[in-house]
Design an enzyme around this catalytic site. Structure first.
Site, PDB file in Angstrom:
ATOM      1  N   TYR A 109       8.835  -3.927  -3.039  1.00 42.75           N
ATOM      2  CA  TYR A 109       8.322  -4.452  -1.843  1.00 42.75           C
ATOM      3  C   TYR A 109       8.976  -4.030  -0.757  1.00 42.75           C
ATOM      4  O   TYR A 109       8.428  -3.592   0.346  1.00 42.75           O
ATOM      5  CB  TYR A 109       8.516  -5.961  -1.591  1.00 42.75           C
ATOM      6  CG  TYR A 109       7.780  -6.750  -2.723  1.00 42.75           C
ATOM      7  CD1 TYR A 109       6.459  -6.749  -2.779  1.00 42.75           C
ATOM      8  CD2 TYR A 109       8.246  -7.204  -4.015  1.00 42.75           C
ATOM      9  CE1 TYR A 109       5.646  -7.701  -3.889  1.00 42.75           C
ATOM     10  CE2 TYR A 109       7.881  -7.732  -4.961  1.00 42.75           C
ATOM     11  CZ  TYR A 109       6.445  -7.859  -4.859  1.00 42.75           C
ATOM     12  OH  TYR A 109       5.774  -8.383  -5.880  1.00 42.75           O
ATOM     13  N   ASN A 136      -3.832  -9.404  -3.165  1.00 40.61           N
ATOM     14  CA  ASN A 136      -4.609  -8.404  -3.469  1.00 40.61           C
ATOM     15  C   ASN A 136      -5.707  -8.617  -4.229  1.00 40.61           C
ATOM     16  O   ASN A 136      -5.937  -9.470  -5.330  1.00 40.61           O
ATOM     17  CB  ASN A 136      -3.828  -7.356  -4.688  1.00 40.61           C
ATOM     18  CG  ASN A 136      -4.825  -6.383  -4.982  1.00 40.61           C
ATOM     19  OD1 ASN A 136      -5.608  -5.945  -4.628  1.00 40.61           O
ATOM     20  ND2 ASN A 136      -4.202  -5.785  -6.326  1.00 40.61           N
ATOM     21  N   CYS A 144      -1.116  -3.753  -8.031  1.00 40.85           N
ATOM     22  CA  CYS A 144       0.051  -4.630  -7.500  1.00 40.85           C
ATOM     23  C   CYS A 144       1.086  -4.941  -8.590  1.00 40.85           C
ATOM     24  O   CYS A 144       2.089  -5.460  -8.245  1.00 40.85           O
ATOM     25  CB  CYS A 144      -0.558  -5.881  -6.631  1.00 40.85           C
ATOM     26  SG  CYS A 144      -1.798  -6.787  -7.757  1.00 40.85           S
ATOM     27  N   HIS A 145       0.688  -4.891  -9.514  1.00 37.15           N
ATOM     28  CA  HIS A 145       1.540  -5.073 -10.738  1.00 37.15           C
ATOM     29  C   HIS A 145       2.646  -4.211 -10.910  1.00 37.15           C
ATOM     30  O   HIS A 145       3.569  -4.432 -11.641  1.00 37.15           O
ATOM     31  CB  HIS A 145       0.930  -5.232 -12.147  1.00 37.15           C
ATOM     32  CG  HIS A 145       0.108  -4.020 -12.504  1.00 37.15           C
ATOM     33  ND1 HIS A 145      -1.078  -3.593 -12.198  1.00 37.15           N
ATOM     34  CD2 HIS A 145       0.464  -2.917 -13.230  1.00 37.15           C
ATOM     35  CE1 HIS A 145      -1.504  -2.427 -12.496  1.00 37.15           C
ATOM     36  NE2 HIS A 145      -0.463  -1.871 -13.473  1.00 37.15           N
ATOM     37  N   GLU A 171       1.288   0.797 -19.314  1.00 34.93           N
ATOM     38  CA  GLU A 171       1.558   2.053 -18.893  1.00 34.93           C
ATOM     39  C   GLU A 171       2.670   2.827 -19.268  1.00 34.93           C
ATOM     40  O   GLU A 171       3.303   3.795 -18.643  1.00 34.93           O
ATOM     41  CB  GLU A 171       1.564   1.795 -17.395  1.00 34.93           C
ATOM     42  CG  GLU A 171       0.220   1.257 -16.752  1.00 34.93           C
ATOM     43  CD  GLU A 171       0.098   1.072 -15.304  1.00 34.93           C
ATOM     44  OE1 GLU A 171       1.011   1.554 -14.452  1.00 34.93           O
ATOM     45  OE2 GLU A 171      -0.547   0.319 -14.722  1.00 34.93           O
TER      46      GLU A 171
END
Length: 188
Positions: A109, A136, A144-145, A171
């Site tokens: 962030y 989001n 956003c994850h 991922e």
């Protein structure tokens, strides 16, 4: 990738997508994807205002194909038309930055806040970025994850921390080594 057309939509379209980690509602204004929410998540359908029709329009069909590739562990190559309807300019800027986080990568962030400050000159807090990220409207597609706390901790996710972990693992991010923050206490 985005279409910042008018913030008011006359007709909304939705369809459902069954992902390996839960049912997702997809929304469209007819030309762009405007929403992707896990059933029951915080801020579910927050930007879906007014009447809607359950119909799979082309934008939603493309979103389903994108999600099929994503959940197969493949970085989707197709850029989807997106519209952040009803979102403030600040939130839209945060979502544009999120779209630039590569598959399998993470950021914080604070890093997003510093980038906004550098580009705009306006003082921006990590907390303000966190508020935008938390709201989001297009989960997964707008990743956003991939945003973590300043110490690399797995902070909240509107779809649930378990889903955030599953998405990061998909991922190739080693989510097991990250510290999960819950009520300001760090647990492994």
């Amino acid at each position: 990738m985005t279409n910042n057309a008018a913030d008011r939509c006359e007709t909304w379209y939705i369809c459902k997508y069954l992902s390996p980690i839960g049912l997702i509602t997809l929304a469209s204004n007819g030309t762009a994807v405007t929403g992707a929410w896990f059933e029951g998540q915080k801020y579910y359908a927050s930007t879906l205002k007014g009447a809607y029709e359950e119909k799979e329009v082309p934008a939603l069909s493309r979103a389903k194909l994108w999600l099929d590739a994503y959940f197969a562990g493949i970085q989707p190559r197709e850029e989807l038309p997106l519209a952040f309807e009803g979102c403030s300019p600040f939130r839209k800027k945060v979502y544009e930055i999120l779209l630039g986080i590569p598959f399998g990568s993470t950021t914080t962030y604070g890093e997003i806040a510093r980038r906004i400050e550098a580009e705009s000159g306006a003082k921006t807090s990590a907390r303000a970025v966190g508020g935008a990220v938390g709201h989001n409207p297009v989960s997964i597609i707008v990743p956003c994850h991939r945003v973590l706390g300043k110490d690399g901790s797995l902070t909240g996710y509107a779809g649930g921390i378990e889903r955030k972990i599953a998405l990061l693992r998909l991922e190739g991010v080693d989510a097991d080594r990250r510290c999960i923050t819950k009520n300001n206490a760090h647990v492994r």
